[in-house]
Motif scaffolding. Structure first.
Motif, PDB file in Angstrom:
ATOM      1  N   ASN A   7     -34.524  28.702 -44.484  1.00  0.00           N
ATOM      2  CA  ASN A   7     -33.785  29.364 -43.229  1.00  0.00           C
ATOM      3  C   ASN A   7     -34.161  29.117 -41.924  1.00  0.00           C
ATOM      4  OD1 ASN A   7     -31.888  30.785 -44.830  1.00  0.00           O
ATOM      5  ND2 ASN A   7     -33.210  32.557 -44.957  1.00  0.00           N
ATOM      6  N   TYR A  32     -29.271  22.933 -31.171  1.00  0.00           N
ATOM      7  CA  TYR A  32     -28.117  21.938 -31.209  1.00  0.00           C
ATOM      8  C   TYR A  32     -27.051  22.178 -29.942  1.00  0.00           C
ATOM      9  CZ  TYR A  32     -27.800  19.412 -35.428  1.00  0.00           C
ATOM     10  OH  TYR A  32     -28.006  18.332 -36.432  1.00  0.00           O
ATOM     11  N   LYS A  33     -27.243  23.647 -29.272  1.00  0.00           N
ATOM     12  CA  LYS A  33     -26.383  23.693 -28.141  1.00  0.00           C
ATOM     13  C   LYS A  33     -26.943  22.854 -26.980  1.00  0.00           C
ATOM     14  CE  LYS A  33     -25.817  28.272 -29.942  1.00  0.00           C
ATOM     15  NZ  LYS A  33     -26.877  29.223 -30.088  1.00  0.00           N
ATOM     16  N   HIS A  68     -33.029  21.978 -46.271  1.00  0.00           N
ATOM     17  CA  HIS A  68     -31.547  22.665 -46.328  1.00  0.00           C
ATOM     18  C   HIS A  68     -32.125  23.984 -46.963  1.00  0.00           C
ATOM     19  CE1 HIS A  68     -28.898  20.224 -44.367  1.00  0.00           C
ATOM     20  NE2 HIS A  68     -29.342  19.217 -45.179  1.00  0.00           N
ATOM     21  N   GLN A 118     -29.555  25.851 -35.133  1.00  0.00           N
ATOM     22  CA  GLN A 118     -28.619  26.533 -34.493  1.00  0.00           C
ATOM     23  C   GLN A 118     -29.005  26.811 -33.089  1.00  0.00           C
ATOM     24  OE1 GLN A 118     -25.625  26.755 -35.736  1.00  0.00           O
ATOM     25  NE2 GLN A 118     -26.148  25.638 -37.394  1.00  0.00           N
ATOM     26  N   GLN A 119     -30.112  27.081 -33.007  1.00  0.00           N
ATOM     27  CA  GLN A 119     -30.370  27.256 -31.410  1.00  0.00           C
ATOM     28  C   GLN A 119     -30.435  26.118 -30.701  1.00  0.00           C
ATOM     29  OE1 GLN A 119     -34.413  29.321 -31.677  1.00  0.00           O
ATOM     30  NE2 GLN A 119     -34.372  29.384 -29.635  1.00  0.00           N
ATOM     31  N   HIS A 166     -32.537  26.306 -40.574  1.00  0.00           N
ATOM     32  CA  HIS A 166     -31.197  26.474 -40.119  1.00  0.00           C
ATOM     33  C   HIS A 166     -31.206  26.977 -38.753  1.00  0.00           C
ATOM     34  CE1 HIS A 166     -28.491  24.971 -43.358  1.00  0.00           C
ATOM     35  NE2 HIS A 166     -29.591  25.346 -44.145  1.00  0.00           N
ATOM     36  N   GLU A 167     -32.021  27.926 -38.751  1.00  0.00           N
ATOM     37  CA  GLU A 167     -31.942  28.866 -37.533  1.00  0.00           C
ATOM     38  C   GLU A 167     -32.655  28.112 -36.258  1.00  0.00           C
ATOM     39  OE1 GLU A 167     -34.402  32.337 -38.684  1.00  0.00           O
ATOM     40  OE2 GLU A 167     -32.838  32.878 -39.995  1.00  0.00           O
ATOM     41  N   THR A 168     -33.528  27.493 -36.557  1.00  0.00           N
ATOM     42  CA  THR A 168     -33.908  26.429 -35.450  1.00  0.00           C
ATOM     43  C   THR A 168     -32.980  25.488 -35.051  1.00  0.00           C
ATOM     44  OG1 THR A 168     -36.280  26.876 -36.194  1.00  0.00           O
ATOM     45  CG2 THR A 168     -35.946  25.027 -34.592  1.00  0.00           C
ATOM     46  N   LYS A 200     -26.258  15.023 -32.658  1.00  0.00           N
ATOM     47  CA  LYS A 200     -25.696  15.645 -33.696  1.00  0.00           C
ATOM     48  C   LYS A 200     -26.240  15.415 -35.044  1.00  0.00           C
ATOM     49  CE  LYS A 200     -21.632  16.859 -31.194  1.00  0.00           C
ATOM     50  NZ  LYS A 200     -21.859  16.304 -29.805  1.00  0.00           N
TER      51      LYS A 200
END
Ligand SMILES: Nc1ncnc2c1ncn2[C@@H]1O[C@H](COP(=O)(O)OP(=O)(O)O)[C@@H](O)[C@H]1O
Ligand SMILES: [Mg+2]
Length: 246
Positions: free
Chosen positions: A185, A195-196, A182, A192-193, A188-190, A202
């Motif tokens: 960064n 998860y869609k 965590h 976010q990209q 997190h960014e990867t 999840k």
């Protein structure tokens, strides 16, 4: 019965950690489970303090001189059985290439195990070889623990391209993020990209020292620390995978 291959082209992504914990969770939820260690490093076997009891056991299994049922051994946990690996597993790639109809035979090997077990979990070695192709063909689900970093994602994309080139069913593939830090960064960014995409669960597994300590405890963390955050995370991943593939 279902068979799940815990796989990634990359090493050190948490395949074995996932294999032993998912196998333990399946067993403790009442599924008679067989964990098949196919990696010559024999890390799953190490966690359960078990060794191959036949000389060149892994090689004999791939040659089909013996069956999974011949060498499956009960672990200390109810419903949980293990087929241990030895160094001869490192020859499996070559054997897979040389043995006639290897893919069909591996499918038969798993079908035979289905007579006894509700779930077979295959702890795979890293790489992308003929053996892996046979596993992709034979297993019902290919589950990829993926670290949210550039190289891990790059390796995943190579596997996806390989599936497309070989006409393997993409719906067999499922990923979850593994060793998530965590503080980073990039992680997190990867996440976010990606998860869609439906490809990823999840739920994910963070980087946790409780999981690293499995090497000292020589047990799944879900067994020795069932109320820990690590156990909760593996349980969430297990529930998602169970819903889709069991
Ligand atoms: N989520 C995690 N948090 C912390 N350490 C982990 C985690 N998952 C695995 N590890 C540790 O990282 C190392 C590699 O994990 P392992 O499951 O053996 O990977 P693989 O089977 O993909 O090579 C091991 O020492 C393991 O204990
Ligand atoms: Mg491993």
């Amino acid at each position: 019965m279902a068979s799940w291959a815990i796989y990634h082209q990359k090493g050190g992504v948490g395949k074995t950690a996932a294999s032993v914990n998912l196998a333990y969770l399946a067993a403790s939820n009442g599924y008679k489970t067989l964990l098949w260690d196919t990696d010559s490093q024999a890390a799953s076997s190490f966690y359960f303090e078990q060794q191959a009891h036949t000389k060149q056991q892994s090689k004999k299994l791939f040659l089909q001189d013996i069956s999974l049922l011949d060498v499956a051994e009960e672990t200390a946990f109810e419903n949980l059985w293990l087929v241990a690996a030895d160094k001869s597993a490192s020859e499996a790639d070559v054997l897979a290439y040389e043995i006639k109809n290897f893919k069909r035979k591996l499918g038969q090997t798993l079908k035979l195990a289905a007579k006894e077990f509700d779930l077979v979990i295959i702890d795979c070695a890293p790489g992308l070889s003929y053996l892996h192709d046979a596993i992709f063909d034979a297993a019902d689900a290919i589950i990829l623990p993926t670290i949210p970093t550039t190289l891990s994602i790059h390796a995943l994309e190579q596997v996806q391209a390989h599936f497309a080139a070989k006409g393997l069913p993409a719906e067999k593939m499922k990923c979850f993020f593994s060793m998530v830090d965590h503080r980073k960064n990039l992680h997190h960014e990867t996440m976010q990209q990606y998860y869609k995409q439906k490809l990823f669960c999840k739920s994910y597994i963070p980087y946790l020292s409780d999981i690293e300590k499995m090497g000292i405890q020589r047990q799944p963390v879900t067994a020795y620390a069932p109320n820990s955050y690590a156990s909760q995370c593996y349980t969430d991943v297990w529930k998602e995978l169970k819903k889709q593939f069991l």
